[in-house]
Design a protein around this motif. Structure first.
Motif, PDB file in Angstrom:
ATOM      1  N   THR A  48     -31.678 -19.540  13.748  1.00  7.94           N
ATOM      2  CA  THR A  48     -32.788 -18.605  13.850  1.00  7.94           C
ATOM      3  C   THR A  48     -32.487 -17.396  14.727  1.00  7.94           C
ATOM      4  OG1 THR A  48     -33.736 -19.945  15.636  1.00  7.94           O
ATOM      5  CG2 THR A  48     -34.493 -20.391  13.395  1.00  7.94           C
ATOM      6  N   GLU A  49     -31.694 -17.574  15.792  1.00  4.94           N
ATOM      7  CA  GLU A  49     -31.436 -16.458  16.705  1.00  4.94           C
ATOM      8  C   GLU A  49     -30.603 -15.363  16.043  1.00  4.94           C
ATOM      9  OE1 GLU A  49     -29.584 -18.195  20.062  1.00  4.94           O
ATOM     10  OE2 GLU A  49     -31.371 -19.275  20.722  1.00  4.94           O
ATOM     11  N   GLN A  50     -29.616 -15.760  15.226  1.00 10.71           N
ATOM     12  CA  GLN A  50     -28.733 -14.781  14.588  1.00 10.71           C
ATOM     13  C   GLN A  50     -29.080 -14.539  13.128  1.00 10.71           C
ATOM     14  OE1 GLN A  50     -24.649 -15.896  15.196  1.00 10.71           O
ATOM     15  NE2 GLN A  50     -24.876 -16.074  17.414  1.00 10.71           N
ATOM     16  N   ARG A  51     -30.097 -15.238  12.637  1.00  9.91           N
ATOM     17  CA  ARG A  51     -30.528 -15.121  11.240  1.00  9.91           C
ATOM     18  C   ARG A  51     -29.349 -15.367  10.294  1.00  9.91           C
ATOM     19  NH1 ARG A  51     -33.928  -9.880   9.794  1.00  9.91           N
ATOM     20  NH2 ARG A  51     -32.299  -9.321   8.347  1.00  9.91           N
ATOM     21  N   ARG A  75     -32.900 -24.680  11.842  1.00 14.69           N
ATOM     22  CA  ARG A  75     -33.958 -25.206  10.995  1.00 14.69           C
ATOM     23  C   ARG A  75     -33.376 -25.500   9.615  1.00 14.69           C
ATOM     24  NH1 ARG A  75     -39.486 -22.491  10.510  1.00 14.69           N
ATOM     25  NH2 ARG A  75     -39.814 -24.565   9.641  1.00 14.69           N
ATOM     26  N   ALA A  76     -33.712 -26.670   9.072  1.00 15.06           N
ATOM     27  CA  ALA A  76     -33.226 -27.048   7.752  1.00 15.06           C
ATOM     28  C   ALA A  76     -33.991 -26.284   6.678  1.00 15.06           C
ATOM     29  CB  ALA A  76     -33.391 -28.553   7.549  1.00 15.06           C
ATOM     30  N   VAL A  77     -33.255 -25.809   5.693  1.00 15.89           N
ATOM     31  CA  VAL A  77     -33.873 -25.099   4.578  1.00 15.89           C
ATOM     32  C   VAL A  77     -34.428 -26.125   3.590  1.00 15.89           C
ATOM     33  CG1 VAL A  77     -33.496 -23.500   2.668  1.00 15.89           C
ATOM     34  CG2 VAL A  77     -32.300 -23.156   4.843  1.00 15.89           C
ATOM     35  N   PRO A  78     -35.719 -26.092   3.291  1.00 11.54           N
ATOM     36  CA  PRO A  78     -36.293 -27.043   2.332  1.00 11.54           C
ATOM     37  C   PRO A  78     -35.864 -26.689   0.906  1.00 11.54           C
ATOM     38  CG  PRO A  78     -37.964 -25.507   3.094  1.00 11.54           C
ATOM     39  CD  PRO A  78     -36.718 -25.196   3.872  1.00 11.54           C
ATOM     40  N   ASP A  79     -36.233 -27.554  -0.034  1.00 11.17           N
ATOM     41  CA  ASP A  79     -35.803 -27.322  -1.414  1.00 11.17           C
ATOM     42  C   ASP A  79     -36.977 -27.158  -2.380  1.00 11.17           C
ATOM     43  OD1 ASP A  79     -36.770 -29.875  -1.421  1.00 11.17           O
ATOM     44  OD2 ASP A  79     -34.985 -30.804  -2.309  1.00 11.17           O
ATOM     45  N   ASN A 109     -39.848 -13.774  10.321  1.00 10.47           N
ATOM     46  CA  ASN A 109     -38.843 -14.054  11.331  1.00 10.47           C
ATOM     47  C   ASN A 109     -39.559 -14.524  12.591  1.00 10.47           C
ATOM     48  OD1 ASN A 109     -37.027 -13.667  13.601  1.00 10.47           O
ATOM     49  ND2 ASN A 109     -35.685 -12.578  12.180  1.00 10.47           N
ATOM     50  N   ALA A 110     -39.418 -15.822  12.907  1.00  9.84           N
ATOM     51  CA  ALA A 110     -40.155 -16.390  14.035  1.00  9.84           C
ATOM     52  C   ALA A 110     -39.647 -15.868  15.369  1.00  9.84           C
ATOM     53  CB  ALA A 110     -40.065 -17.915  13.995  1.00  9.84           C
ATOM     54  N   ALA A 111     -38.316 -15.682  15.499  1.00 11.61           N
ATOM     55  CA  ALA A 111     -37.748 -15.235  16.768  1.00 11.61           C
ATOM     56  C   ALA A 111     -38.228 -13.838  17.131  1.00 11.61           C
ATOM     57  CB  ALA A 111     -36.226 -15.273  16.704  1.00 11.61           C
ATOM     58  N   GLY A 146     -49.905 -18.427   2.606  1.00  7.73           N
ATOM     59  CA  GLY A 146     -50.344 -19.392   3.607  1.00  7.73           C
ATOM     60  C   GLY A 146     -49.472 -20.622   3.693  1.00  7.73           C
ATOM     61  N   LEU A 147     -48.616 -20.843   2.688  1.00  4.20           N
ATOM     62  CA  LEU A 147     -47.733 -22.011   2.667  1.00  4.20           C
ATOM     63  C   LEU A 147     -46.342 -21.690   3.178  1.00  4.20           C
ATOM     64  CD1 LEU A 147     -48.681 -23.379  -0.874  1.00  4.20           C
ATOM     65  CD2 LEU A 147     -49.591 -24.125   1.327  1.00  4.20           C
ATOM     66  N   LEU A 148     -46.041 -20.428   3.357  1.00  6.51           N
ATOM     67  CA  LEU A 148     -44.693 -19.979   3.682  1.00  6.51           C
ATOM     68  C   LEU A 148     -44.238 -20.491   5.049  1.00  6.51           C
ATOM     69  CD1 LEU A 148     -42.453 -18.087   2.514  1.00  6.51           C
ATOM     70  CD2 LEU A 148     -43.480 -16.261   3.875  1.00  6.51           C
ATOM     71  N   GLU A 149     -43.095 -21.182   5.095  1.00  6.40           N
ATOM     72  CA  GLU A 149     -42.513 -21.645   6.348  1.00  6.40           C
ATOM     73  C   GLU A 149     -41.627 -20.544   6.944  1.00  6.40           C
ATOM     74  OE1 GLU A 149     -42.914 -24.525   7.973  1.00  6.40           O
ATOM     75  OE2 GLU A 149     -44.390 -25.245   6.529  1.00  6.40           O
ATOM     76  N   PRO A 150     -41.813 -20.190   8.232  1.00  5.09           N
ATOM     77  CA  PRO A 150     -41.016 -19.117   8.836  1.00  5.09           C
ATOM     78  C   PRO A 150     -39.520 -19.406   8.763  1.00  5.09           C
ATOM     79  CG  PRO A 150     -42.840 -19.735  10.263  1.00  5.09           C
ATOM     80  CD  PRO A 150     -42.791 -20.761   9.180  1.00  5.09           C
ATOM     81  N   ASP A 151     -38.739 -18.358   8.563  1.00 12.47           N
ATOM     82  CA  ASP A 151     -37.272 -18.368   8.612  1.00 12.47           C
ATOM     83  C   ASP A 151     -36.592 -19.056   7.434  1.00 12.47           C
ATOM     84  OD1 ASP A 151     -37.028 -17.023  11.166  1.00 12.47           O
ATOM     85  OD2 ASP A 151     -37.673 -18.893  12.090  1.00 12.47           O
TER      86      ASP A 151
END
Length: 220
Positions: A48-51, A75-79, A109-111, A146-151
């Protein structure tokens, strides 16, 4: 006089053989533990820090795919792939977004605590400024926002033949698309090969995407 026979060239020194012999394809490896991972079986993590995206084996990915790990460095990328056939986007909304091409993806971008808009180009992923007010006005009211997970997830939009498609997809497939377009792009509009690859990519996204239900809402 005895005939002189040409001598075969001596075999390459042992240390040089790796440069002269055919090289087997290097297997993908987990960037956390170093174990070899099958090309079609690895997961991705977002640093997350370096994207940045990192390849990971299933075991390492699971460490960052549990409740309580959403605010860590990785953070793990979901599928999951979701679709919103009833989204309110039209040509007017696309003009407000000021994206100069017909494909773009958007993530939080959460950071940096801000929204990011990117689109494929011959130079790779090109970033476009997107202020929170524009995001809320154009995309915020949509079901998928509203469902979007950050990053780790993105809203992927495609404008084609007077209609706009809207999907929620893993962030890594967006960068996969960017890389493919950069490799195939020719001329001003990308060329026939790039357009065919783009159509094939969205066909696969459409096949995988599900419409979220009211009960589960497609949570990962």
């Amino acid at each position: 006089m005895s005939p002189v026979h040409p001598q075969a060239a001596p075999p390459p020194a042992r240390g040089l053989r790796r440069f002269t012999a055919p090289r087997a394809p290097r297997p993908e490896t987990c960037e956390l533990c170093g174990v070899a991972v099958a090309e079609d079986a690895h997961r991705h993590l977002v640093q997350t820090e370096q994207r940045a995206l990192l390849c990971a084996c299933t075991a390492c990915a699971l460490l960052f795919d549990r409740p309580g790990t959403a605010t860590g460095r990785y953070r793990a990328v979901p599928d999951r792939y979701l679709a919103d056939p009833d989204h309110p986007l039209d040509d007017g909304a696309w003009e407000v977004l000021q994206i100069p091409v017909g494909v773009a993806f958007f993530f939080r971008n959460a950071a940096l605590d801000r929204l990011v808009a990117l689109y494929p180009s011959p130079a790779g992923a090109t970033e476009s400024e997107l202020d929170p007010e524009t995001w809320q006005r154009v995309l915020g009211a949509g079901r998928l926002a509203g469902l979007l997970e950050p990053d780790v997830e993105a809203l992927l939009l495609r404008r084609s033949e007077g209609r706009t498609e809207c999907y929620l997809v893993p962030i890594d497939v967006c960068y996969e698309l960017v890389g493919r377009m950069r490799l195939l792009w020719q001329g001003f509009d990308g060329g026939a090969e790039a357009r065919a690859a783009l159509a094939a990519f969205f066909s696969q996204v459409e096949l995988r995407a599900k419409v979220p239900t009211e009960a589960g809402e497609g949570r990962p």
